[in-house]
Enzyme design. Structure first.
Site, mmCIF file in Angstrom:
data_model
loop_
_atom_site.group_PDB
_atom_site.id
_atom_site.type_symbol
_atom_site.label_atom_id
_atom_site.label_comp_id
_atom_site.label_asym_id
_atom_site.label_seq_id
_atom_site.Cartn_x
_atom_site.Cartn_y
_atom_site.Cartn_z
ATOM 1 N N ASP A 118 -6.176 0.210 -6.965
ATOM 2 C CA ASP A 118 -4.756 -0.142 -6.875
ATOM 3 C C ASP A 118 -4.641 -1.655 -6.784
ATOM 4 O O ASP A 118 -5.543 -2.320 -6.266
ATOM 5 C CB ASP A 118 -4.121 0.492 -5.627
ATOM 6 C CG ASP A 118 -3.970 2.002 -5.736
ATOM 7 O OD1 ASP A 118 -3.878 2.510 -6.861
ATOM 8 O OD2 ASP A 118 -3.931 2.660 -4.685
ATOM 9 N N ASP A 136 0.078 5.278 -11.110
ATOM 10 C CA ASP A 136 1.044 5.683 -10.082
ATOM 11 C C ASP A 136 2.474 5.447 -10.558
ATOM 12 O O ASP A 136 3.360 6.279 -10.335
ATOM 13 C CB ASP A 136 0.820 4.903 -8.787
ATOM 14 C CG ASP A 136 -0.540 5.133 -8.174
ATOM 15 O OD1 ASP A 136 -1.142 6.199 -8.408
ATOM 16 O OD2 ASP A 136 -1.023 4.225 -7.458
#
Length: 160
Positions: A118, A136
């Protein structure tokens, strides 16, 4: 005409989503891992390298078995939902491609690396949203679109 299986557009969107996700994660790993974080908009947005072993927004981090069971349940629910879709139009193919491409992009990370990379770090001063990635984002946009369609239906205006 009702189409029971995704059209070629679905697979094109799925592949583009996965490629974009994997390229941005590779860039984040090479560029951000050595330095940790880069501020793009002071007090609002950073690029920050994070290894996420959990699921959505880092929940259940370090709980590999629980995450695995959750992923299997989610995949079965998605397959059940997909059975009833009419794949003839562009909308389900684009939204479905984004959702599945994002999910597969994160799944590929888990399989290859044991974690998801991330790097988008949105915050308002000291209040941070959990760090996230392209996959995401695609998943959230697709799920949001599905929820809006369920709430308001197609009669409120067709975009695709």
């Amino acid at each position: 005409m009702i189409a029971r299986w995704p059209r070629p557009l679905f697979y094109v969107v799925l592949i583009l989503a996965m490629v974009l996700d994997q390229i941005t994660k590779a860039w984040a790993t090479m560029s951000l891992r050595p330095i940790g974080s880069v501020t793009l908009v002071d007090g609002f947005f950073n690029l920050t390298y994070v290894r996420n072993t959990g699921i959505a927004f880092g929940m259940f981090a370090g709980q590999g078995l629980l995450v695995g069971v959750f992923m299997v349940i989610l995949a079965l629910a998605a397959l059940f939902y997909m059975r009833g879709l009419n794949w003839a139009g562009r909308e389900p193919n684009i939204v479905g491609g984004c959702l599945c491409g994002g999910a597969l992009g994160n799944l590929l990370d888990r399989w290859r690396l044991g974690h998801v990379v991330d790097f988008f770090d949105a915050h308002w001063g000291p209040h941070h949203w959990p760090v996230f990635n392209v996959a995401d984002s695609l998943i959230c946009v697709a799920v949001g679109w599905i929820v809006l369609r369920q709430l308001f239906g197609e009669s409120k205006g067709k975009i695709f």
